[in-house]
Design a protein around this motif. Structure first.
Motif, PDB file in Angstrom:
ATOM      1  N   GLU A  92     -30.243  -4.887 -22.461  1.00 32.39           N
ATOM      2  CA  GLU A  92     -29.531  -6.160 -22.557  1.00 32.39           C
ATOM      3  C   GLU A  92     -28.227  -6.159 -21.744  1.00 32.39           C
ATOM      4  N   LYS A  93     -27.464  -5.075 -21.842  1.00 28.22           N
ATOM      5  CA  LYS A  93     -26.152  -5.036 -21.187  1.00 28.22           C
ATOM      6  C   LYS A  93     -26.269  -4.854 -19.673  1.00 28.22           C
ATOM      7  N   MET A  94     -27.172  -3.989 -19.248  1.00 28.08           N
ATOM      8  CA  MET A  94     -27.430  -3.778 -17.821  1.00 28.08           C
ATOM      9  C   MET A  94     -28.689  -2.930 -17.692  1.00 28.08           C
ATOM     10  N   LEU A  97     -27.247   0.415 -25.107  1.00 21.69           N
ATOM     11  CA  LEU A  97     -27.084  -0.662 -24.129  1.00 21.69           C
ATOM     12  C   LEU A  97     -28.033  -1.821 -24.417  1.00 21.69           C
ATOM     13  N   GLY A  98     -28.809  -1.698 -25.482  1.00 17.43           N
ATOM     14  CA  GLY A  98     -29.610  -2.825 -25.939  1.00 17.43           C
ATOM     15  C   GLY A  98     -31.076  -2.794 -25.551  1.00 17.43           C
ATOM     16  N   ALA A 145     -20.737   3.235 -24.530  1.00 17.94           N
ATOM     17  CA  ALA A 145     -19.843   2.069 -24.588  1.00 17.94           C
ATOM     18  C   ALA A 145     -18.862   2.052 -23.415  1.00 17.94           C
ATOM     19  N   GLN A 203     -20.188   1.590 -17.070  1.00 16.83           N
ATOM     20  CA  GLN A 203     -20.067   0.384 -16.264  1.00 16.83           C
ATOM     21  C   GLN A 203     -21.225   0.334 -15.268  1.00 16.83           C
TER      22      GLN A 203
END
Ligand SMILES: Nc1ncnc2c1ncn2[C@@H]1O[C@H](COP(=O)(O)OP(=O)(O)O)[C@@H](O)[C@H]1O
Ligand SMILES: [Mg+2]
Length: 155
Positions: free
Chosen positions: A81-83, A61-62, A32, A35
């Motif tokens: 999904e997030k990166m 992160l999906g 979480a 970055q």
């Protein structure tokens, strides 16, 4: 929750994991904080849980697909999904030149997060500020599922 502050930013974090599930939960919490452009060195002997950790981070992160050590291909790319997640395994390389040859430096500076198994092999090219997620098996014979995990960040 195992920790609430960004690991390694203010302090090194140590954790005792009693099973794979706890390691995965810790890794998901850690994820979480990640970055784009972050590099995470997954350090530990064969079977210590580097890939378990990489899988939990990718899931958090999906990414729902397969996560296995890219032992022969050196790199798996997961469109989370997030990166994007770039999952390296440098067990089989002799020097960091081989990592550079496949474009690793570009991934390190890219828009995704890099997860690096066997980071010792590429210690000379790991960027400053890399996270270290280090797994140790302290009691191999009496408690084979126990792991000492230290999360830190290089300066
Ligand atoms: N506390 C724990 N944390 C992580 N993995 C554990 C733990 N206890 C037992 N295991 C087992 O250890 C193995 C770790 O495998 P893997 O993640 O592929 O290791 P590595 O990538 O470091 O070689 C798995 O079979 C997992 O079920
Ligand atoms: Mg592995």
């Amino acid at each position: 929750m195992y920790f609430a502050a960004a690991p390694g930013v203010d302090r090194e974090f140590e954790f005792i994991s009693k099973d794979q599930k706890q390691t995965a939960e810790l890794a998901a919490e850690f994820a979480a904080f990640l970055q784009p452009g972050d590099v995470v060195a997954l350090q530990g002997d064969l079977g210590s849980g580097k890939t378990v950790t990489a899988r939990a981070i990718a899931r958090a992160l999906g990414y729902e697909g397969n996560v296995t050590s890219p032992t022969f291909t050196l790199l798996n790319i997961y469109p989370a999904e997030k990166m994007p997640v770039y999952h390296f395994d440098f067990y089989r390389i002799a020097t960091s030149h081989e990592a550079v040859d496949i474009g690793t430096l570009d991934y390190f500076e890219g828009e995704g997060v890099c997860l690096v198994e066997w980071p010792e092999r590429v210690a000379d090219i790991l960027p400053a500020g890399s996270y270290f997620f280090s797994l140790d098996i302290p009691d191999y014979h009496t408690d084979p599922d126990k792991r000492t995990i230290v999360i830190s960040r290089s300066s």
